[in-house]
Design an enzyme around this catalytic site. Structure first.
Site, PDB file in Angstrom:
ATOM      1  N   GLU A   1     -15.116  32.278  -5.034  1.00 10.40           N
ATOM      2  CA  GLU A   1     -16.380  31.337  -4.408  1.00 10.40           C
ATOM      3  C   GLU A   1     -15.874  29.925  -4.463  1.00 10.40           C
ATOM      4  O   GLU A   1     -16.219  29.172  -3.415  1.00 10.40           O
ATOM      5  CB  GLU A   1     -17.386  31.707  -5.543  1.00 10.40           C
ATOM      6  CG  GLU A   1     -18.479  33.043  -5.357  1.00 10.40           C
ATOM      7  CD  GLU A   1     -17.533  33.871  -6.299  1.00 10.40           C
ATOM      8  OE1 GLU A   1     -16.509  33.790  -6.882  1.00 10.40           O
ATOM      9  OE2 GLU A   1     -18.380  34.841  -6.902  1.00 10.40           O
TER      10      GLU A   1
ATOM     11  N   GLU B   1     -22.929  36.453 -21.795  1.00  5.98           N
ATOM     12  CA  GLU B   1     -21.349  37.075 -21.242  1.00  5.98           C
ATOM     13  C   GLU B   1     -20.569  37.142 -22.609  1.00  5.98           C
ATOM     14  O   GLU B   1     -19.397  37.901 -22.842  1.00  5.98           O
ATOM     15  CB  GLU B   1     -20.775  35.676 -20.511  1.00  5.98           C
ATOM     16  CG  GLU B   1     -19.678  36.291 -19.433  1.00  5.98           C
ATOM     17  CD  GLU B   1     -19.154  35.131 -18.402  1.00  5.98           C
ATOM     18  OE1 GLU B   1     -18.867  35.834 -17.458  1.00  5.98           O
ATOM     19  OE2 GLU B   1     -19.021  34.192 -18.799  1.00  5.98           O
TER      20      GLU B   1
ATOM     21  N   HIS C   1     -47.871  27.516 -18.686  1.00  2.00           N
ATOM     22  CA  HIS C   1     -48.822  27.707 -17.521  1.00  2.00           C
ATOM     23  C   HIS C   1     -48.310  28.972 -16.509  1.00  2.00           C
ATOM     24  O   HIS C   1     -48.617  29.081 -15.417  1.00  2.00           O
ATOM     25  CB  HIS C   1     -49.115  26.769 -16.655  1.00  2.00           C
ATOM     26  CG  HIS C   1     -49.744  25.539 -17.426  1.00  2.00           C
ATOM     27  ND1 HIS C   1     -51.123  25.349 -17.366  1.00  2.00           N
ATOM     28  CD2 HIS C   1     -49.152  24.621 -18.338  1.00  2.00           C
ATOM     29  CE1 HIS C   1     -51.404  24.322 -17.963  1.00  2.00           C
ATOM     30  NE2 HIS C   1     -50.461  23.830 -18.520  1.00  2.00           N
TER      31      HIS C   1
ATOM     32  N   GLY D   1     -13.855  29.966 -20.289  1.00  2.00           N
ATOM     33  CA  GLY D   1     -14.640  29.164 -19.451  1.00  2.00           C
ATOM     34  C   GLY D   1     -15.945  28.787 -19.824  1.00  2.00           C
ATOM     35  O   GLY D   1     -16.429  27.663 -19.730  1.00  2.00           O
ATOM     36  N   ARG D   2     -16.739  29.721 -20.595  1.00  2.00           N
ATOM     37  CA  ARG D   2     -18.205  29.344 -20.849  1.00  2.00           C
ATOM     38  C   ARG D   2     -17.929  28.350 -22.207  1.00  2.00           C
ATOM     39  O   ARG D   2     -19.251  27.862 -22.999  1.00  2.00           O
ATOM     40  CB  ARG D   2     -19.176  30.502 -21.303  1.00  2.00           C
ATOM     41  CG  ARG D   2     -18.282  31.612 -22.263  1.00  2.00           C
ATOM     42  CD  ARG D   2     -19.064  32.806 -22.106  1.00  2.00           C
ATOM     43  NE  ARG D   2     -18.304  33.877 -22.967  1.00  2.00           N
ATOM     44  CZ  ARG D   2     -17.300  34.727 -22.438  1.00  2.00           C
ATOM     45  NH1 ARG D   2     -16.916  34.490 -21.132  1.00  2.00           N
ATOM     46  NH2 ARG D   2     -17.252  35.640 -23.188  1.00  2.00           N
TER      47      ARG D   2
ATOM     48  N   LYS E   1     -16.525  42.126  -8.682  1.00  2.70           N
ATOM     49  CA  LYS E   1     -15.432  41.259  -7.882  1.00  2.70           C
ATOM     50  C   LYS E   1     -14.426  42.103  -6.979  1.00  2.70           C
ATOM     51  O   LYS E   1     -14.192  41.911  -5.982  1.00  2.70           O
ATOM     52  CB  LYS E   1     -14.687  40.496  -8.803  1.00  2.70           C
ATOM     53  CG  LYS E   1     -15.288  39.296  -9.502  1.00  2.70           C
ATOM     54  CD  LYS E   1     -14.042  38.650 -10.221  1.00  2.70           C
ATOM     55  CE  LYS E   1     -14.719  37.641 -11.434  1.00  2.70           C
ATOM     56  NZ  LYS E   1     -13.601  37.086 -12.261  1.00  2.70           N
TER      57      LYS E   1
ATOM     58  N   LYS F   1     -10.604  26.988 -13.842  1.00  9.85           N
ATOM     59  CA  LYS F   1      -9.528  27.463 -14.794  1.00  9.85           C
ATOM     60  C   LYS F   1      -8.491  27.960 -14.081  1.00  9.85           C
ATOM     61  O   LYS F   1      -7.408  27.794 -14.321  1.00  9.85           O
ATOM     62  CB  LYS F   1     -10.167  28.248 -15.893  1.00  9.85           C
ATOM     63  CG  LYS F   1      -8.994  28.717 -16.902  1.00  9.85           C
ATOM     64  CD  LYS F   1      -9.981  29.356 -18.108  1.00  9.85           C
ATOM     65  CE  LYS F   1      -8.806  30.029 -18.923  1.00  9.85           C
ATOM     66  NZ  LYS F   1      -9.535  30.659 -20.363  1.00  9.85           N
TER      67      LYS F   1
END
Ligand code: G6Q
Length: 557
Positions: free
Chosen positions: A225, A366, A397, A280-281, A517, A219
């Protein structure tokens, strides 16, 4: 660009949690019902299974295995009303700047509006903008799929690598996995997010650069990263194909920041835009879903959007006793704020939903993992829970032991389908038998008397008792389709929204990710040089050790 605004919510102020009449009433009510057992509740009401159920957009929600009576639901809905959820929802759908700490509207719901349904905000019809990008995405997806988008050397694209992180990765990655059955199997899709170079190395090691397309999805186009991985991708490609010119045919961008896209070297003609009113999410149904649109094709992507829109409509119009997002939201509040549950498990019984809980972790944690309320004060009550989970039956399990016999109360959502997309042997019946059995076992358990009647030795009997009364929601749908997935994701988006409104937090900012950050940026400059360190003694010692081992390794190399 972010506008500087006075950071106050456009929504009417809320009474602090302890003083809200519905909270007080719920506290009283909680004392009355906390010790009721689901065994007893089901015995007393043979209609309970149907009574506490609702259905919309192909999703059947059975919430009868919750520790509630009819009055609980009434009071919880009253809590939502008192928290002015309808006002907040309309403000969101209308485009008010409810993300007030960032001065932004919250309009992911506009991303799935049908072409003919105008939404005018600030004098602009956003539906036109949305569909203009959707049309370009469709055209691009078709070109890649039919082989008319050629790589630099004239070969057709066989591999698509999405480079992005957080909201620019989790959504498309989850949805690609979920809809693999609908994807073009001649295309290989990969997702690179981690700044650990292993992610890139492993994702690309068997790919031919001349057949590989990178979608750089960011965005802001400033995310450390993603840019590091995008640069790595560019040098991987250029060194293999021998020309900077190759970038034009092998890189496209998804972003709101044309300037940075151009600075990186991607032609803005190959850029797919979206807008600052898409968080973003909440962005997998924007151009962030480009990799998915390529994989499943524009028609199926359109179906996915239709599914989102179906749920938007349901959330907006359905009466609350039948409203899936509202019901799931208030039930979550019930456990979080009255039973003191700390986490919530997401347990899909479908291998294709293997990344669904990872996706929901971001969406939920978030959004609502915040201790500062919309009034700028610390909230006195608990907010968002820890979200976690794995696809069934693998979890059975592994960690289900704790769900059944642990000391913690963990409400869970079970998600399953009546029809498998891979109907092989009797697998699906086996899978779904487990699905039904687990919620039954969690709710009703097994008493000491039952255990003894089985002839279990006295010394072992207590270990084999299941106290039960562990609450679950069951979501059952016919089949996992693109449309169903859209509705399912939107269901959780709106659930998270309703909870955020009730807890009075801004679900749409994420200031909590900033500090790390900033510190990382500072430390990056310190790792390779022998400068004086001014951190705390722990961080200093760790960095020194890292420097020493790094230096020793480079000495050896
Ligand atoms: C989501 C967050 C965050 C964001 C990533 C990637 O709501 O804002 O996860 O999506 O940090 O950001 P960019 O898309 O700007 O690279």
């Amino acid at each position: 660009m972010r506008r500087v605004t006075s950071p106050s919510s456009p929504l009417p102020a809320l009474t602090p949690w302890p003083q809200r009449p519905a909270v007080r009433e719920l506290q009283r009510h909680f004392e009355e019902v906390r010790s009721l057992h689901l065994r007893q509740l089901f015995q007393e009401d043979p209609q309970r299974g149907e009574r506490f159920s609702a259905e919309a957009c192909g999703l059947y929600l059975d919430y009868s295995k919750n520790r509630i009576v009819p009055r609980t639901v009434e009071l919880l809905l009253e809590l939502a009303r008192e928290a002015r959820v309808p006002t907040a929802a309309e403000a969101m759908f209308r485009g008010d700047e409810i993300n007030f700490t960032e001065g932004r509207s919250v309009l992911h719901t506009a991303l799935r509006l049908p072409r003919e349904q105008a939404l005018v905000v600030g004098g602009r019809n956003l539906t036109v903008d949305v569909h203009e990008v959707l049309d370009r995405m469709a055209q691009f997806a078709r070109q890649v799929r039919d082989g008319s988008w050629l790589g630099h050397t004239g070969k057709r694209i066989k591999n698509v690598v999405n480079v992005g992180i957080g909201g620019s990765d989790l959504g498309p990655y989850m949805a690609y996995e979920a809809l693999r059955a609908y994807s073009d199997r001649s295309l290989t899709l990969r997702f690179v997010s981690n700044v650990d170079a292993t992610d890139f190395a492993e994702a690309t090691r068997d790919l031919d650069p001349s057949e590989t397309l990178f979608i750089i999805c960011s965005k802001t186009f400033t995310t450390q990263e993603t840019l590091a991985n995008a640069r790595l991708a560019r040098s991987w490609l250029v060194s293999a194909l021998g020309s900077e010119q190759a970038v034009r045919r092998h890189f496209v961008a998804v972003s709101t920041n044309a300037e940075e896209v151009a600075r990186f070297g991607i032609d803005t003609a190959n850029m797919f835009g979206f807008w600052d009113w898409v968080g973003g999410r909440y962005s997998m149904d924007s151009a962030v879903g480009l990799s998915l649109a390529v994989a499943i094709g524009p028609e199926a992507f359109g179906e996915l959007l239709a599914g989102f829109h179906d749920m938007d409509q349901h959330f907006r119009t359905a009466p609350w006793p039948q409203n899936l997002p509202v019901l799931m939201a208030v039930l979550g509040v019930w456990y979080n704020n009255f039973f003191g549950a700390e986490s919530h498990a997401i347990l899909p019984y479908d291998q294709y939903l293997s990344r669904f809980s990872a996706y929901l972790q971001q969406l939920d944690m978030e959004s609502n993992g915040k201790y500062v309320g919309s009034d700028g004060q610390r909230v006195p009550q608990q907010t968002g829970p820890v979200i976690w989970g794995q696809p069934g039956t693998n979890g059975q399990h592994a960690f289900y032991q704790l769900l059944h016999q642990g000391t913690k109360l963990i409400p869970a959502d079970f998600i399953g389908f009546s029809r498998s997309l891979n109907p092989l042997g009797d697998h699906h019946d086996l899978l779904m038998a487990n699905f039904f059995a687990q919620t039954e076992a969690l709710a009703f358990g097994k008493t000491l008397e039952e255990v003894k009647a089985e002839g279990v030795p006295a010394a072992l009997a207590q270990h084999k008792v299941f106290e039960g009364n562990r609450p679950t929601n069951t979501l059952l749908a016919e089949r996992l389709t693109p449309r169903l997935l859209g509705s399912l994701v939107a269901l959780y988006e709106h659930k998270v929204f309703v909870q955020g409104v009730i807890w009075n937090v801004n679900s749409f900012d994420q200031w909590g990710v900033e500090l790390g950050k900033v510190l990382a940026k500072r430390i990056t400059g310190e790792l390779g040089v022998a400068s004086e360190l001014r951190h705390d003694s722990s961080t200093n010692a760790l960095i020194r050790r890292y420097r020493a081992q790094r230096a020793a390794a480079s000495g050896k190399a």
